[in-house]
Write a protein that holds these residues in place. Structure first.
Motif, mmCIF file in Angstrom:
data_model
loop_
_atom_site.group_PDB
_atom_site.id
_atom_site.type_symbol
_atom_site.label_atom_id
_atom_site.label_comp_id
_atom_site.label_asym_id
_atom_site.label_seq_id
_atom_site.Cartn_x
_atom_site.Cartn_y
_atom_site.Cartn_z
ATOM 1 N N TRP A 113 0.632 -1.367 0.050
ATOM 2 C CA TRP A 113 0.100 -0.098 -0.124
ATOM 3 C C TRP A 113 0.830 1.341 0.114
ATOM 4 N N THR A 114 1.934 1.034 0.656
ATOM 5 C CA THR A 114 2.913 2.518 0.612
ATOM 6 C C THR A 114 3.598 2.703 -0.582
ATOM 7 N N ARG A 115 3.507 1.950 -1.789
ATOM 8 C CA ARG A 115 3.772 2.304 -3.210
ATOM 9 C C ARG A 115 2.849 3.098 -3.894
#
Length: 137
Positions: A46-48
């Motif tokens: 998700w952080t990408r």
């Protein structure tokens, strides 16, 4: 908040890629079958993602594709991430397009990346990315 001037924010590090995935025949069945694996994949990474989600025709209910804004250091890295998504590996999409995208203004980045209009005028005219010397962070 409408009508207020956006604050200047630092341009995000890395390169953002716009990934446009258009559904192919039988996509609704494949989407339902591979939903859990897809969600596990995007939650794990998700952080990408700047943002991601399905899209439909205006006013329509049926999903017709997905859009991803993905941060990466190189196109190959982003393609590798995307090619591990079960929605891609199952062949759900008829097409997958990759474009470089500049996060310039909006709520997701918290403002705008230019200090003045002159700072980006050369880019609007198709010029080179002379960001540092033109006052663009």
């Amino acid at each position: 908040m409408t009508g207020t001037a956006p604050p200047f924010v630092k341009k995000p590090d890395g390169t953002c890629y716009l990934v446009i995935c258009r559904d192919g025949p039988g996509a609704a069945t494949l989407r339902a079958r591979h939903l859990d694996g897809h969600l596990e994949h995007v939650e794990r990474h998700w952080t990408r993602y700047i943002t991601a989600g399905p899209f439909r025709e205006p006013g329509g209910d049926a999903l017709i594709g997905s859009l991803f804004l993905v941060m990466g250091t190189a196109l190959e890295e982003v393609k590798s991430l995307m090619q591990a998504d079960p929605y891609i590996t199952c062949g759900m999409y008829a097409s997958v397009e990759y474009k470089e995208f500049t996060n310039s203004i909006g709520q997701f980045i918290g403002g705008k990346i230019w200090e003045s209009r002159e700072a980006i005028r050369h880019r609007a005219a198709g010029g080179p990315p002379d960001d540092v010397s033109k006052g663009l962070s």
